[in-house]
Design a protein around this motif. Structure first.
Motif, PDB file in Angstrom:
ATOM      1  N   UNK A 110      85.755  57.428  33.911  1.00 39.11           N
ATOM      2  CA  UNK A 110      84.537  57.124  34.653  1.00 39.11           C
ATOM      3  C   UNK A 110      84.547  57.680  36.076  1.00 39.11           C
ATOM      4  N   UNK A 111      85.666  57.518  36.775  1.00 36.91           N
ATOM      5  CA  UNK A 111      85.723  57.981  38.157  1.00 36.91           C
ATOM      6  C   UNK A 111      85.484  59.482  38.235  1.00 36.91           C
ATOM      7  N   UNK A 112      86.108  60.212  37.337  1.00 40.65           N
ATOM      8  CA  UNK A 112      85.942  61.666  37.321  1.00 40.65           C
ATOM      9  C   UNK A 112      84.516  62.045  36.925  1.00 40.65           C
ATOM     10  N   UNK A 113      83.950  61.322  35.968  1.00 39.94           N
ATOM     11  CA  UNK A 113      82.587  61.621  35.530  1.00 39.94           C
ATOM     12  C   UNK A 113      81.590  61.386  36.650  1.00 39.94           C
ATOM     13  N   UNK A 114      81.823  60.337  37.439  1.00 38.96           N
ATOM     14  CA  UNK A 114      80.951  60.090  38.589  1.00 38.96           C
ATOM     15  C   UNK A 114      81.143  61.174  39.641  1.00 38.96           C
ATOM     16  N   UNK A 115      82.387  61.571  39.869  1.00 43.66           N
ATOM     17  CA  UNK A 115      82.686  62.594  40.871  1.00 43.66           C
ATOM     18  C   UNK A 115      82.007  63.911  40.530  1.00 43.66           C
ATOM     19  N   UNK A 116      81.931  64.214  39.245  1.00 42.67           N
ATOM     20  CA  UNK A 116      81.323  65.479  38.815  1.00 42.67           C
ATOM     21  C   UNK A 116      79.818  65.372  38.598  1.00 42.67           C
ATOM     22  N   UNK A 117      79.272  64.193  38.865  1.00 41.97           N
ATOM     23  CA  UNK A 117      77.835  64.026  38.737  1.00 41.97           C
ATOM     24  C   UNK A 117      77.360  63.831  37.316  1.00 41.97           C
ATOM     25  N   UNK A 118      78.276  63.537  36.403  1.00 45.09           N
ATOM     26  CA  UNK A 118      77.903  63.313  35.007  1.00 45.09           C
ATOM     27  C   UNK A 118      77.325  61.915  34.819  1.00 45.09           C
ATOM     28  N   UNK A 119      77.749  60.992  35.679  1.00 45.79           N
ATOM     29  CA  UNK A 119      77.231  59.628  35.685  1.00 45.79           C
ATOM     30  C   UNK A 119      76.857  59.272  37.119  1.00 45.79           C
ATOM     31  N   UNK A 122      76.364  53.835  39.890  1.00 44.13           N
ATOM     32  CA  UNK A 122      76.083  52.424  39.635  1.00 44.13           C
ATOM     33  C   UNK A 122      77.333  51.675  39.198  1.00 44.13           C
ATOM     34  N   UNK A 123      77.433  50.428  39.621  1.00 40.95           N
ATOM     35  CA  UNK A 123      78.566  49.588  39.232  1.00 40.95           C
ATOM     36  C   UNK A 123      78.172  48.605  38.134  1.00 40.95           C
ATOM     37  N   UNK A 124      76.921  48.648  37.729  1.00 44.94           N
ATOM     38  CA  UNK A 124      76.449  47.779  36.652  1.00 44.94           C
ATOM     39  C   UNK A 124      77.014  48.291  35.329  1.00 44.94           C
ATOM     40  N   UNK A 125      77.815  47.471  34.688  1.00 44.42           N
ATOM     41  CA  UNK A 125      78.519  47.908  33.479  1.00 44.42           C
ATOM     42  C   UNK A 125      77.564  48.283  32.349  1.00 44.42           C
ATOM     43  N   UNK A 126      76.516  47.502  32.167  1.00 41.86           N
ATOM     44  CA  UNK A 126      75.564  47.814  31.102  1.00 41.86           C
ATOM     45  C   UNK A 126      74.873  49.147  31.372  1.00 41.86           C
ATOM     46  N   UNK A 130      74.957  52.648  29.087  1.00 40.23           N
ATOM     47  CA  UNK A 130      73.760  53.374  28.695  1.00 40.23           C
ATOM     48  C   UNK A 130      73.815  54.826  29.166  1.00 40.23           C
ATOM     49  N   UNK A 131      74.251  55.049  30.401  1.00 42.42           N
ATOM     50  CA  UNK A 131      74.366  56.410  30.928  1.00 42.42           C
ATOM     51  C   UNK A 131      75.386  57.219  30.136  1.00 42.42           C
ATOM     52  N   UNK A 132      76.515  56.596  29.808  1.00 43.62           N
ATOM     53  CA  UNK A 132      77.559  57.300  29.070  1.00 43.62           C
ATOM     54  C   UNK A 132      77.078  57.677  27.664  1.00 43.62           C
ATOM     55  N   UNK A 133      76.372  56.776  27.020  1.00 40.15           N
ATOM     56  CA  UNK A 133      75.840  57.075  25.690  1.00 40.15           C
ATOM     57  C   UNK A 133      74.876  58.259  25.758  1.00 40.15           C
ATOM     58  N   UNK A 134      74.020  58.275  26.776  1.00 38.31           N
ATOM     59  CA  UNK A 134      73.064  59.367  26.931  1.00 38.31           C
ATOM     60  C   UNK A 134      73.786  60.682  27.229  1.00 38.31           C
ATOM     61  N   UNK A 135      74.851  60.613  28.042  1.00 35.48           N
ATOM     62  CA  UNK A 135      75.605  61.831  28.351  1.00 35.48           C
ATOM     63  C   UNK A 135      76.193  62.433  27.077  1.00 35.48           C
ATOM     64  N   UNK A 136      76.794  61.579  26.240  1.00 35.21           N
ATOM     65  CA  UNK A 136      77.420  62.086  25.026  1.00 35.21           C
ATOM     66  C   UNK A 136      76.415  62.342  23.900  1.00 35.21           C
ATOM     67  N   UNK A 137      75.186  61.885  24.089  1.00 31.71           N
ATOM     68  CA  UNK A 137      74.164  62.112  23.078  1.00 31.71           C
ATOM     69  C   UNK A 137      74.374  61.309  21.813  1.00 31.71           C
TER      70      UNK A 137
END
Length: 271
Positions: A110-119, A122-126, A130-137
């Protein structure tokens, strides 16, 4: 009922989960019409009308047309109202799933994904789920595993450089592959042609003495003309992967590289 009243009721707020039957009941009250009278006018059992009013039955396309004729309210309004209501219910149900799926986040970098702008940050887990699911499609963590555990990929990898556990390594590798997949989608390729690709490789060998700013655009162009998307994706520490090939479709291949060793000779060896 005035046009203004109808227009006001066409403005449905998606965050308010109220059944279309509530609007139908209000419309009947405005017209001083009973449910029994509406049932007679549309040729349906009173029980059916009552179930719609109570939100137990959905408004179908047929019913919407009948309501349009009997009440003068467009069928499109009733169908939109019904669709928005069902979507709102689905999103409420999804919230429960997102809460249950938060443990899946531990498998992702997660930290790396946020750093690279992939996510986002937000600190809201839900919201992160949702963002991660959309990223991976994908629609769920189970679908994520079904896709990425079984993805047919030929890797250039190093077991000694993979420092993550099996679970988190899958998350890192999947993230790297998905980045490459997204980048490759932006590359317009001709349908894959094996002979054309062999010819492209012959021409590419002459570029190995050139600087990266010279050879990379040419490599990308020549391979794309043969149906192969070439992308360079920054490595993910601990994944132990710095080269991969796979099919994105029956007519488009992906050759994905990282700059693991940051030297031209290693780049060409991986290529």
């Amino acid at each position: 009922m005035s046009d203004t009243t109808v227009a006001a009721r066409n403005q449905y707020a998606p965050d308010i989960v109220s059944a279309p039957g509530e609007t139908l009941l209000e419309t009947l009250e405005d017209l001083s019409m009973s449910q029994a009278e509406l049932a007679r006018r549309i040729g349906r059992p009173k029980k059916t009308v009552n179930e719609i009013v109570q939100g137990k039955a959905a408004i179908t396309a047929e019913t919407a047309l009948q309501l349009e004729r009997a009440l003068g309210v467009p069928a499109k309004f009733w169908l939109t109202r019904e669709a928005q209501y069902r979507e709102a219910l689905a999103r409420l149900d999804e919230c429960d799933h997102l809460n249950d799926w938060r443990v899946w986040l531990r498998e992702l970098p997660l930290a790396l994904m946020r750093k690279r702008g992939l996510l986002s940050a937000t600190r809201d887990k839900s919201a992160q789920v949702l963002e991660a699911l959309k990223f991976f499609g994908v629609a769920s963590p189970d679908a994520w595993r079904a896709v990425w555990e079984q993805e047919a990929v030929a890797f250039r990898s190093s077991a000694t450089s993979a420092t993550a556990t099996a679970a988190t390594r899958l998350g890192k590798v999947a993230t790297w592959l998905r980045q490459g997949e997204i980048e490759a989608q932006a590359i317009d390729c001709a349908p894959y042609d094996a002979d054309a690709f062999r010819a492209a490789l012959t021409r590419i060998r002459a570029l190995t003495t050139e600087a990266p700013e010279v050879f990379m655009p040419e490599v990308t162009r020549l391979c794309a003309e043969a149906g192969v998307a070439v992308v360079v994706t920054q490595e993910i520490p601990g994944a132990g992967v710095y080269g991969a090939t796979r099919w994105l479709s029956p007519t488009k291949a992906l050759l994905q590289l990282s700059l693991h060793y940051k030297s031209d000779d290693q780049f060409w060896f991986s290529f």
